[in-house]
Design a protein around this motif. Structure first.
Motif, PDB file in Angstrom:
ATOM      1  N   VAL A  67       0.867  -1.173   0.000  1.00  0.00           N
ATOM      2  CA  VAL A  67       0.000   0.000   0.000  1.00  0.00           C
ATOM      3  C   VAL A  67       0.906   1.226   0.000  1.00  0.00           C
ATOM      4  CG1 VAL A  67      -1.853   1.199   1.182  1.00  0.00           C
ATOM      5  CG2 VAL A  67      -1.656  -1.301   1.372  1.00  0.00           C
ATOM      6  N   ALA A  68       0.723   2.106  -0.972  1.00  0.00           N
ATOM      7  CA  ALA A  68       1.627   3.254  -1.097  1.00  0.00           C
ATOM      8  C   ALA A  68       0.862   4.553  -0.957  1.00  0.00           C
ATOM      9  CB  ALA A  68       2.323   3.198  -2.449  1.00  0.00           C
ATOM     10  N   SER A  69       1.551   5.573  -0.498  1.00  0.00           N
ATOM     11  CA  SER A  69       0.938   6.900  -0.439  1.00  0.00           C
ATOM     12  C   SER A  69       0.842   7.457  -1.854  1.00  0.00           C
ATOM     13  CB  SER A  69       1.766   7.823   0.451  1.00  0.00           C
ATOM     14  OG  SER A  69       3.041   8.042  -0.129  1.00  0.00           O
ATOM     15  N   ASP A  70      -0.063   8.391  -2.023  1.00  0.00           N
ATOM     16  CA  ASP A  70      -0.323   8.965  -3.340  1.00  0.00           C
ATOM     17  C   ASP A  70       0.519  10.230  -3.528  1.00  0.00           C
ATOM     18  OD1 ASP A  70      -1.298  10.172  -5.562  1.00  0.00           O
ATOM     19  OD2 ASP A  70      -3.429  10.014  -4.996  1.00  0.00           O
ATOM     20  N   PRO A  71       1.329  10.292  -4.580  1.00  0.00           N
ATOM     21  CA  PRO A  71       2.157  11.487  -4.785  1.00  0.00           C
ATOM     22  C   PRO A  71       1.320  12.763  -4.867  1.00  0.00           C
ATOM     23  CG  PRO A  71       2.738   9.768  -6.365  1.00  0.00           C
ATOM     24  CD  PRO A  71       1.529   9.283  -5.628  1.00  0.00           C
ATOM     25  N   ALA A  72       0.069  12.635  -5.295  1.00  0.00           N
ATOM     26  CA  ALA A  72      -0.777  13.825  -5.392  1.00  0.00           C
ATOM     27  C   ALA A  72      -1.064  14.397  -4.006  1.00  0.00           C
ATOM     28  CB  ALA A  72      -2.076  13.479  -6.110  1.00  0.00           C
ATOM     29  N   GLU A  73      -0.932  13.561  -2.983  1.00  0.00           N
ATOM     30  CA  GLU A  73      -1.182  14.016  -1.619  1.00  0.00           C
ATOM     31  C   GLU A  73       0.105  14.354  -0.879  1.00  0.00           C
ATOM     32  OE1 GLU A  73      -5.182  11.264  -1.015  1.00  0.00           O
ATOM     33  OE2 GLU A  73      -3.293  10.684  -0.064  1.00  0.00           O
ATOM     34  N   ALA A  74       1.190  14.421  -1.633  1.00  0.00           N
ATOM     35  CA  ALA A  74       2.493  14.638  -0.996  1.00  0.00           C
ATOM     36  C   ALA A  74       2.500  15.931  -0.182  1.00  0.00           C
ATOM     37  CB  ALA A  74       3.589  14.653  -2.046  1.00  0.00           C
ATOM     38  N   GLU A  75       1.819  16.959  -0.687  1.00  0.00           N
ATOM     39  CA  GLU A  75       1.854  18.240   0.021  1.00  0.00           C
ATOM     40  C   GLU A  75       1.256  18.111   1.410  1.00  0.00           C
ATOM     41  OE1 GLU A  75       0.154  21.312  -2.330  1.00  0.00           O
ATOM     42  OE2 GLU A  75       1.769  21.232  -3.831  1.00  0.00           O
ATOM     43  N   GLU A  76       0.011  17.576   1.481  1.00  0.00           N
ATOM     44  CA  GLU A  76      -0.611  17.508   2.811  1.00  0.00           C
ATOM     45  C   GLU A  76       0.046  16.456   3.704  1.00  0.00           C
ATOM     46  OE1 GLU A  76      -2.467  17.019  -0.081  1.00  0.00           O
ATOM     47  OE2 GLU A  76      -4.144  15.635   0.307  1.00  0.00           O
ATOM     48  N   LEU A  77       0.639  15.438   3.085  1.00  0.00           N
ATOM     49  CA  LEU A  77       1.279  14.416   3.908  1.00  0.00           C
ATOM     50  C   LEU A  77       2.598  14.894   4.496  1.00  0.00           C
ATOM     51  CD1 LEU A  77       0.695  11.177   1.784  1.00  0.00           C
ATOM     52  CD2 LEU A  77      -0.266  11.674   4.032  1.00  0.00           C
ATOM     53  N   PHE A  78       3.394  15.547   3.675  1.00  0.00           N
ATOM     54  CA  PHE A  78       4.786  15.759   4.101  1.00  0.00           C
ATOM     55  C   PHE A  78       5.164  17.206   4.388  1.00  0.00           C
ATOM     56  CE2 PHE A  78       4.613  12.028   1.240  1.00  0.00           C
ATOM     57  CZ  PHE A  78       4.686  11.076   2.243  1.00  0.00           C
ATOM     58  N   TRP A 103       3.151  12.131 -11.540  1.00  0.00           N
ATOM     59  CA  TRP A 103       2.599  12.478 -12.852  1.00  0.00           C
ATOM     60  C   TRP A 103       3.757  12.664 -13.828  1.00  0.00           C
ATOM     61  CZ3 TRP A 103       3.225  16.354 -16.421  1.00  0.00           C
ATOM     62  CH2 TRP A 103       2.329  16.304 -17.504  1.00  0.00           C
ATOM     63  N   MET A 104       3.566  12.194 -15.051  1.00  0.00           N
ATOM     64  CA  MET A 104       4.579  12.411 -16.082  1.00  0.00           C
ATOM     65  C   MET A 104       3.881  12.510 -17.426  1.00  0.00           C
ATOM     66  SD  MET A 104       6.226   8.576 -16.168  1.00  0.00           S
ATOM     67  CE  MET A 104       6.134   8.291 -14.391  1.00  0.00           C
ATOM     68  N   PRO A 105       4.455  13.269 -18.359  1.00  0.00           N
ATOM     69  CA  PRO A 105       3.836  13.353 -19.684  1.00  0.00           C
ATOM     70  C   PRO A 105       3.819  11.973 -20.338  1.00  0.00           C
ATOM     71  CG  PRO A 105       5.684  14.898 -19.480  1.00  0.00           C
ATOM     72  CD  PRO A 105       5.704  14.028 -18.273  1.00  0.00           C
ATOM     73  N   GLU A 106       2.758  11.715 -21.077  1.00  0.00           N
ATOM     74  CA  GLU A 106       2.623  10.414 -21.722  1.00  0.00           C
ATOM     75  C   GLU A 106       3.822  10.136 -22.630  1.00  0.00           C
ATOM     76  OE1 GLU A 106       0.723   8.267 -20.645  1.00  0.00           O
ATOM     77  OE2 GLU A 106       1.145   6.754 -22.176  1.00  0.00           O
ATOM     78  N   ALA A 107       4.328  11.173 -23.292  1.00  0.00           N
ATOM     79  CA  ALA A 107       5.452  10.958 -24.212  1.00  0.00           C
ATOM     80  C   ALA A 107       6.719  10.563 -23.459  1.00  0.00           C
ATOM     81  CB  ALA A 107       5.709  12.217 -25.036  1.00  0.00           C
ATOM     82  N   TYR A 108       6.871  11.122 -22.247  1.00  0.00           N
ATOM     83  CA  TYR A 108       8.014  10.752 -21.398  1.00  0.00           C
ATOM     84  C   TYR A 108       7.903   9.278 -21.034  1.00  0.00           C
ATOM     85  CZ  TYR A 108      10.957  10.844 -17.103  1.00  0.00           C
ATOM     86  OH  TYR A 108      11.895  10.592 -16.125  1.00  0.00           O
ATOM     87  N   ARG A 109       6.695   8.887 -20.617  1.00  0.00           N
ATOM     88  CA  ARG A 109       6.462   7.495 -20.242  1.00  0.00           C
ATOM     89  C   ARG A 109       6.747   6.569 -21.428  1.00  0.00           C
ATOM     90  NH1 ARG A 109       3.206   5.282 -16.295  1.00  0.00           N
ATOM     91  NH2 ARG A 109       2.305   7.323 -15.855  1.00  0.00           N
ATOM     92  N   GLN A 110       6.229   6.920 -22.585  1.00  0.00           N
ATOM     93  CA  GLN A 110       6.385   6.034 -23.742  1.00  0.00           C
ATOM     94  C   GLN A 110       7.845   5.957 -24.204  1.00  0.00           C
ATOM     95  OE1 GLN A 110       4.263   3.923 -24.602  1.00  0.00           O
ATOM     96  NE2 GLN A 110       2.636   4.779 -23.322  1.00  0.00           N
ATOM     97  N   THR A 111       8.518   7.115 -24.167  1.00  0.00           N
ATOM     98  CA  THR A 111       9.923   7.113 -24.566  1.00  0.00           C
ATOM     99  C   THR A 111      10.737   6.235 -23.629  1.00  0.00           C
ATOM    100  OG1 THR A 111       9.650   9.366 -25.339  1.00  0.00           O
ATOM    101  CG2 THR A 111      11.905   8.595 -25.088  1.00  0.00           C
TER     102      THR A 111
END
Lengths: 94, 332, 262
Positions: free
Chosen positions: A60-71, B41-49
């Motif tokens: 189970v991993a934390s969500d990077p989108a919640e990094a601000e409120e978590l950390f 989050w990463m751009p799709e092109a970054y992921r695909q490359t």
């Protein structure tokens, strides 16, 4: 029939006294095989004395989108660190 | 502009602006040398490359086991045999590390192997050349691993965390590969006339393909600029090739072997060796599948995959019978 | 322990010791060479690594044992002279070791039967009165324990996995079983080495091997094949045709360039 084995994450204790550390992953059909594959892949150069394997899907991993409120709330709690406190240099053993 | 590489659907300008801002933030992170991790989050092109590059790299390791594996059973001493087994085994391990890194980007190893077997994925063309004599094992270690290391060391600092970490492990393990190859060449070049001839012949056949390993010259490289900006490539093809030539030519001289390039010369003012022209038509032919061993390499991978299917299925079936009750018990 | 260490025991001749050590050495060497053929062709990348490790262990054992044999012989033959410049009748490996890999099931069955024998043998040899042999056995026995863990684990998976895998390992077991006769039938040299306190008591090896293999077969839901009398034993230099081809490949380079250093 499913021939794609399960993805496992591998953790190795490099020597006794140290914690297990994530080193990578591998595929295995069962837990015993995962231990053997971890041994054969990640300890060929005496990298370890103990192995943990965990199914990747069980992590189970934390969500990077919640990094601000978590950390970020920890950032201003500088009083948790010893350097926050001013003690005269003459005071020893503290 | 890198944004041009992306398929941004026309229309909603607000969505575009939002997307542009995300891309800028992403690029800022990379410019600050922050590592990108799988769930970020990463751009799709970054992921695909990345998927393409890591998978190609993984396939190269796995296919690369074949030309050297070809000599394991014929290694001329037991010491050479164990070293070669360990080396080919390392390559399998490197393939594993890299497939795992690619899997963090949301593609399964099964899919990647399928792409390799169907011929849709590429791997390094160098492995489509045959290993004809024992000296080829020396030449591969010295030249091919030498070139690979030069390519790979900068990748230890690449922007994608799992790839960078895999490369750190790989580079650490590979440090003996090139040395064992050079040691073989050294032994041969100090040996009998027949052994020296064998060593020269191997250098003759592997020199140019090794130079081509760095890829097309920068002027013709499609992906270089964007990949450099994303820090999934840190030096250009030509820079790395030049570096390789500069360190390798003196090593050949030490062996008393002749680099098979009549135009090769030392440029005193630039402090570089200047090679003759590379025959890129050969490179493109081998890349297209017309090399001497393309067919054999893929057939060998196919054969192993097919022959192993019932084994993988049996292990999965066994696990289902034994592990599921166990896991259910643990959960209960 | 099987091998006692009283000092009043008879001592074997150098020829007997040489012959005995070669049996162990050649069995490891030939089995290691067979497994090395598979590198790059296994059913999964992870298995390539596993088989490679086992092959490296076996060839490592062979190198130590061949070097020891060369010292016992005292005619200046080193590990490579013994590995690359002897012909098939001079090899002393058990014939099981030289059997081709076949499919993965056949490889696993061969390894299982062999691993059990090597494991029990080295276990006993750790107590050998021959110091050199005991030292090598101390190292080898740990490796063999892992080999057994690996091969018996796979035997269980294949034996119980699918109908196809069960049929394949059963066929391999039927086909390879005759070569176990050699593992369990002691000859005069085996008996002599036991009396000298150097080698294990043959009856003990037989009993332990039977127990170990029976347990693995039961776990894999496989029936033990009926005993097949097969008196052509590799340890006497009587091999199957496979060994000649294995050696032709393995020995080609040193024989094509006599006297060269590699």
């Amino acid at each position: 029939m499913n021939e794609d084995w399960v993805l496992y994450e591998v953790f190795i204790r490099s020597r006794s006294g140290l914690e297990h550390k994530h080193v990578g992953s591998l595929h295995a059909a069962d837990a015993r095989m995962a231990i053997e594959h971890a041994r054969d892949t990640y300890t060929r150069r005496q990298e370890g004395v103990s192995i943990w394997v965990v199914r990747s899907s069980d992590i189970v991993a934390s969500d990077p989108a919640e990094a601000e409120e978590l950390f970020e709330p920890a950032r201003d709690k500088v009083y948790r660190h010893p350097t926050f406190y001013a003690i005269p240099e003459d005071v020893k053993n503290i | 502009m890198y944004t041009q590489a992306l398929d941004s659907p026309g229309g909603a300008a607000a969505a575009d602006a939002h997307e542009r801002e995300r891309l800028e933030r992403f690029q800022e992170r990379i410019d600050r040398d922050e590592k990108i991790e799988p769930k970020d989050w990463m751009p799709e092109a970054y992921r695909q490359t990345l998927i393409r590059q890591i998978a190609q790299h993984a396939h190269s390791e796995v296919v690369g086991m074949l030309p050297e594996g070809n000599w394991i059973t014929r290694a001329p001493s037991l010491r050479r045999k164990v070293v070669l087994i360990a080396k080919v085994q390392d390559e399998g391990g490197h393939g594993m590390y890299l497939y795992s890194a690619a899997e963090t980007l949301g593609v399964s190893r099964g899919e990647l192997i399928e792409q390799l077997l169907s011929g849709r994925a590429k791997y390094s063309s160098i492995f489509n050349y045959p290993t004809l004599t024992w000296a080829d094992i020396g030449a591969i270690g010295w030249l091919v691993d030498g070139a690979a290391i030069m390519n790979q060391i900068p990748l230890c600092r690449c922007s994608y965390g799992p790839y960078a970490r895999a490369m750190v492990r790989i580079c650490k393990e590979e440090s003996f590969h090139q040395r064992q190859g050079y040691e073989i060449m050294l032994t041969l070049s100090r040996g009998s006339a027949a052994q020296r001839a064998m060593a020269q012949d191997a250098l003759d056949r592997w020199w140019w393909p090794s130079l081509m390993m760095f890829g097309p010259s920068d002027a013709h490289s499609v992906h270089t600029a964007q990949s450099m900006r994303w820090k999934i490539k840190r030096f250009s093809n030509d820079e790395l090739r030049q570096k390789f030539i500069d360190v390798t030519v003196p090593q050949a001289e030490f062996l008393g072997l002749a680099v098979p390039d009549p135009d090769l010369r030392w440029d005193e003012s630039a402090q570089h060796y200047v090679p003759g022209p590379i025959d890129w038509s050969e490179f493109h032919a081998v890349l297209k599948g017309e090399g001497p061993c393309n067919r054999e390499r893929l057939e060998a991978r196919h054969a192993a995959h097919e022959a192993g299917r019932w084994v993988r299925e049996a292990a999965a079936a066994f696990a289902e019978k034994h592990q599921e009750p166990l896991r259910a018990a643990q959960a209960g | 322990m099987s091998v006692a260490s009283e000092s009043a025991r008879p001592a074997p001749s150098a020829e007997e010791r040489f012959e005995y050590v070669l049996r162990l050495a050649d069995t490891s060497l030939i089995a290691g060479q067979r497994l090395a053929e598979l590198l790059g062709h296994g059913p999964a990348l992870e298995e390539d690594l596993a088989l490679g490790n086992i092959s490296l262990d076996l060839i490592g054992q062979a190198r130590l044992l061949l070097a020891l044999a060369g010292r016992i012989e005292g005619r200046g033959r080193d590990e490579d002279a013994l590995a690359f410049l002897r012909d098939a009748p001079d090899f002393r490996n058990v014939a099981l070791a030289e059997q081709p890999n076949g499919d993965f099931g056949a490889t696993i069955v061969r390894q299982c039967l062999l691993d059990a024998w090597q494991l029990e043998s080295y276990e006993c040899l750790t107590g050998s009165t021959d110091r050199d042999l005991a030292d090598i056995a101390h190292k080898a026995v740990k490796e063999c324990r892992y080999h057994w863990r690996f091969s018996s684990g796979w035997l269980a998976r294949l034996g119980e996995g699918t109908e196809e895998s069960h049929a394949r390992v059963r066929a391999a077991l039927e086909s390879l079983w005759r070569f176990t006769d050699e593992l369990l039938t002691p000859d005069a040299l085996d008996a002599r080495m036991a009396v000298c306190g150097i080698g294990p008591a043959p009856a003990l090896i037989r009993e332990r091997w039977e127990t170990r293999v029976a347990a693995a077969l039961a776990q894999a839901k496989l029936e033990r094949p009926a005993h097949q009398h097969y008196p052509w034993h590799g340890k006497h230099g009587v091999h199957t045709e496979h060994l000649g081809h294995l050696l032709a490949e393995m020995q080609f380079v040193p024989r094509a360039y006599p006297g060269a250093t590699w």
